[in-house]
Scaffold this motif. Structure first.
Motif, PDB file in Angstrom:
ATOM      1  N   LYS A 153       0.889  -1.056   0.075  1.00 42.56           N
ATOM      2  CA  LYS A 153      -0.013   0.107  -0.011  1.00 42.56           C
ATOM      3  C   LYS A 153       0.867   1.410   0.127  1.00 42.56           C
ATOM      4  O   LYS A 153       0.754   2.178  -0.744  1.00 42.56           O
ATOM      5  CB  LYS A 153      -0.893  -0.058   1.129  1.00 42.56           C
ATOM      6  CG  LYS A 153      -2.087  -0.914   1.054  1.00 42.56           C
ATOM      7  CD  LYS A 153      -3.064  -0.976   2.115  1.00 42.56           C
ATOM      8  CE  LYS A 153      -4.232  -1.936   2.188  1.00 42.56           C
ATOM      9  NZ  LYS A 153      -5.045  -1.781   3.281  1.00 42.56           N
ATOM     10  N   LYS A 154       1.907   1.205   0.810  1.00 43.76           N
ATOM     11  CA  LYS A 154       2.783   2.450   0.727  1.00 43.76           C
ATOM     12  C   LYS A 154       3.424   2.731  -0.510  1.00 43.76           C
ATOM     13  O   LYS A 154       3.558   3.626  -1.020  1.00 43.76           O
ATOM     14  CB  LYS A 154       3.692   2.186   1.954  1.00 43.76           C
ATOM     15  CG  LYS A 154       4.706   3.260   2.152  1.00 43.76           C
ATOM     16  CD  LYS A 154       5.772   3.168   3.384  1.00 43.76           C
ATOM     17  CE  LYS A 154       6.680   4.441   3.371  1.00 43.76           C
ATOM     18  NZ  LYS A 154       7.764   4.237   4.494  1.00 43.76           N
ATOM     19  N   ALA A 155       3.956   1.463  -1.171  1.00 45.66           N
ATOM     20  CA  ALA A 155       4.827   1.631  -2.341  1.00 45.66           C
ATOM     21  C   ALA A 155       3.825   2.141  -3.539  1.00 45.66           C
ATOM     22  O   ALA A 155       4.015   2.816  -4.282  1.00 45.66           O
ATOM     23  CB  ALA A 155       5.337   0.310  -2.879  1.00 45.66           C
ATOM     24  N   PHE A 156       2.702   1.733  -3.433  1.00 42.69           N
ATOM     25  CA  PHE A 156       1.683   2.432  -4.419  1.00 42.69           C
ATOM     26  C   PHE A 156       1.449   3.718  -4.348  1.00 42.69           C
ATOM     27  O   PHE A 156       1.339   4.417  -5.237  1.00 42.69           O
ATOM     28  CB  PHE A 156       0.060   1.734  -4.315  1.00 42.69           C
ATOM     29  CG  PHE A 156       0.123   0.165  -4.964  1.00 42.69           C
ATOM     30  CD1 PHE A 156       0.284   0.244  -6.460  1.00 42.69           C
ATOM     31  CD2 PHE A 156      -0.356  -0.940  -4.535  1.00 42.69           C
ATOM     32  CE1 PHE A 156       0.018  -0.900  -7.114  1.00 42.69           C
ATOM     33  CE2 PHE A 156      -0.387  -2.230  -4.936  1.00 42.69           C
ATOM     34  CZ  PHE A 156      -0.312  -2.085  -6.569  1.00 42.69           C
ATOM     35  N   LEU A 157       1.357   4.385  -3.071  1.00 45.39           N
ATOM     36  CA  LEU A 157       1.163   5.770  -3.002  1.00 45.39           C
ATOM     37  C   LEU A 157       2.597   6.520  -3.053  1.00 45.39           C
ATOM     38  O   LEU A 157       2.391   7.673  -3.322  1.00 45.39           O
ATOM     39  CB  LEU A 157       0.502   5.964  -1.500  1.00 45.39           C
ATOM     40  CG  LEU A 157      -0.698   5.261  -1.316  1.00 45.39           C
ATOM     41  CD1 LEU A 157      -1.497   5.382   0.063  1.00 45.39           C
ATOM     42  CD2 LEU A 157      -1.633   6.053  -2.503  1.00 45.39           C
TER      43      LEU A 157
END
Length: 162
Positions: free
Chosen positions: A47-51
């Motif tokens: 989730k952090k990487a996608f953002l």
């Protein structure tokens, strides 16, 4: 007037890295593997990487090593669909006399290349190779929910034969 111009700039800056939301993981765990690709910690990492990250592999994927410096475990995050494609192989460095050398594998990939290539040792249930060169790609497949898999492009080659 200065405040009105500043607000759109702030919103643009915040959204510059936002791509898509996490949707799913193609495979949570492989047979005979301790790796849980769907653990809370790994989901938070995706989730952090996608953002916060831009594609760094094959135009639209974010390639992440969720392992460590010596033992790489890769996932490819599709920035267009939000699906995480898992690589079942665990990759470590070249061995000498069947012992780890303490050096990480040599890894090659880029945003403009559709292959992840490594020199090292591949560990996978019933399918392990020492001191090889092999490439991986997110490939189309007929089966499975997402019609893609992250898998080898060819048979691994011995480094001694290259």
């Amino acid at each position: 007037m200065k405040y009105i111009l500043l607000i759109p700039i702030l919103f643009w800056g915040v959204n510059a890295f936002a791509q898509t939301n996490f949707k799913a993981v193609d495979t949570c765990q492989y047979d005979q593997s301790d790796i849980n690709f769907c653990s809370k910690a790994n989901i938070a990492t995706y989730k952090k990487a996608f953002l916060t990250q831009q594609p760094n592999f094959n135009q639209k994927y974010i390639l992440l090593n969720i392992g460590d410096r010596l033992n790489h475990i890769y996932v490819a995050l599709d920035t267009q669909t939000g699906v995480v494609f898992t690589l079942k192989d665990e990759i470590s460095g070249v061995q000498k006399n069947y012992q780890a050398t303490g050096k990480p594998p040599t890894v090659s990939y880029s945003v403009n290349n559709r292959d992840l290539c490594i020199e090292g040792t591949v560990n996978s249930y019933r399918d392990s190779y020492e001191n090889i060169w092999v490439c991986y790609r997110v490939q189309k497949e007929d089966f499975g929910k997402y019609k893609k898999q992250f898998w080898r492009t060819d048979v691994p080659q011995s480094l001694a034969d290259r």
